[in-house]
Design a protein around this motif. Sequence first.
Motif, PDB file in Angstrom:
ATOM      1  N   THR A 286      27.243   2.816 -38.251  1.00 19.93           N
ATOM      2  CA  THR A 286      25.631   3.001 -38.486  1.00 19.93           C
ATOM      3  C   THR A 286      25.811   4.357 -39.376  1.00 19.93           C
ATOM      4  O   THR A 286      24.931   4.153 -39.578  1.00 19.93           O
ATOM      5  CB  THR A 286      24.698   2.296 -38.043  1.00 19.93           C
ATOM      6  OG1 THR A 286      24.195   3.760 -36.754  1.00 19.93           O
ATOM      7  CG2 THR A 286      24.400   1.691 -37.418  1.00 19.93           C
ATOM      8  N   THR A 288      24.699   7.559 -37.688  1.00 24.20           N
ATOM      9  CA  THR A 288      23.824   8.001 -37.764  1.00 24.20           C
ATOM     10  C   THR A 288      23.478   9.534 -36.432  1.00 24.20           C
ATOM     11  O   THR A 288      24.253   8.550 -36.115  1.00 24.20           O
ATOM     12  CB  THR A 288      22.127   6.634 -37.693  1.00 24.20           C
ATOM     13  OG1 THR A 288      22.704   6.443 -36.435  1.00 24.20           O
ATOM     14  CG2 THR A 288      22.177   6.170 -38.625  1.00 24.20           C
ATOM     15  N   GLU A 289      23.255   9.995 -36.491  1.00 25.00           N
ATOM     16  CA  GLU A 289      23.413  11.326 -35.493  1.00 25.00           C
ATOM     17  C   GLU A 289      22.058  11.214 -35.064  1.00 25.00           C
ATOM     18  O   GLU A 289      20.946  11.662 -35.642  1.00 25.00           O
ATOM     19  CB  GLU A 289      23.530  12.649 -36.492  1.00 25.00           C
ATOM     20  CG  GLU A 289      23.909  13.718 -34.896  1.00 25.00           C
ATOM     21  CD  GLU A 289      24.527  14.809 -35.830  1.00 25.00           C
ATOM     22  OE1 GLU A 289      24.829  14.262 -36.894  1.00 25.00           O
ATOM     23  OE2 GLU A 289      25.120  15.965 -35.007  1.00 25.00           O
ATOM     24  N   ARG A 290      22.170  11.816 -33.420  1.00 21.74           N
ATOM     25  CA  ARG A 290      21.476  11.707 -32.930  1.00 21.74           C
ATOM     26  C   ARG A 290      20.849  12.414 -32.137  1.00 21.74           C
ATOM     27  O   ARG A 290      22.041  13.176 -31.823  1.00 21.74           O
ATOM     28  CB  ARG A 290      20.704  10.592 -31.997  1.00 21.74           C
ATOM     29  CG  ARG A 290      21.611  10.291 -30.626  1.00 21.74           C
ATOM     30  CD  ARG A 290      21.054   8.948 -30.284  1.00 21.74           C
ATOM     31  NE  ARG A 290      21.443   8.017 -29.220  1.00 21.74           N
ATOM     32  CZ  ARG A 290      21.716   8.497 -27.624  1.00 21.74           C
ATOM     33  NH1 ARG A 290      20.846   9.178 -27.929  1.00 21.74           N
ATOM     34  NH2 ARG A 290      22.187   7.522 -27.091  1.00 21.74           N
TER      35      ARG A 290
END
Length: 324
Positions: A286, A288-290
């Motif tokens: 995806t 996405t980064e967290r």
Amino acid sequence: MMGTTWLCSISNGRSVGNRVAQRHSSVARAAAWAAFLFVALLGTGLRAKAQPTVPAAASVAPAARVAAPASPVAAPAAPWSLVRTIALPNPGAASLDRRGTLYVADAQNNLHQYTPDGQPLTTYSAPLPGHVAQLEAWNLTKLLAFYDDRQEVLLLDRFLAPLTQVRLADYLDGLIRVATLAPDDKLWLLNESDLTLRQFDSGAQRLVASTPLDLLVGRSRPDFRFLRQYQNNLYLVDYSSGIYVFDNLGTYRKKLPFAGLNQVGFRGDELYFLRDGALHFFHLYTLTERTVALPAEAGASRLILLGEQYAYLFTAAGIAVYQL
């Protein structure tokens, strides 16, 4: 006469009917008002008994209408629970296998094996001195130790007993900067001298694939630090510019813009790394980064490894083992 009488009778009937209708209307309005008061008082009593307090607005607001944060911020610190500290000054290369067993090279390049909760199991000392630049334990049956100063790859079993030793200078020219072990037991090698990514079959003792990197690198000065195959992709960490991603045949796919890294790890479908005192996760699909905050005492960490149940933070004094 008859017509006049008919007209009068009609007139008298209307006036009487109007008076009767007015009386019925007044009675109806009074009855309706009384019923309204009764229902209102009854509803108030029922609400007072069924719900003595008014719920908070957040508990009844639809989930879709809850406002999102204005900008992404680091998540609160995970419930890190310190299990033990391993006294190992200046630990070097390290890796986890799929069972959670930890392998670490110490400052004298001895290899140490620990249980998932950090208890020592066994140690291997090479008969010849050498610098362990990389360990790779993800393969189910073998552990790779790459000695960059000797340009050798040593394969060991799960008990740290030597299996195979490969002198890379016997098969190719140039300087191998990083190396790793593929799931099919082939070796991936980064030749820094001619900027090629090569695959070596240690069983047949021959090179089976080669990918030139000069067009990818261009005029930049790469500083390759780490190489790892995971989920049919090969990840080459360049400290200067980011992470090059290749497929399992060595074909270039893309580049991830994470510069300034020495090593990365993988957990599930995420790539993770340590930066600015926080743990960063990047989803491989995806994109996405967290971010997850680390414990306050882990500020001096220079490497982190994540297993299924434990996390290992490496400092100059040793390794702190946390339960997740």
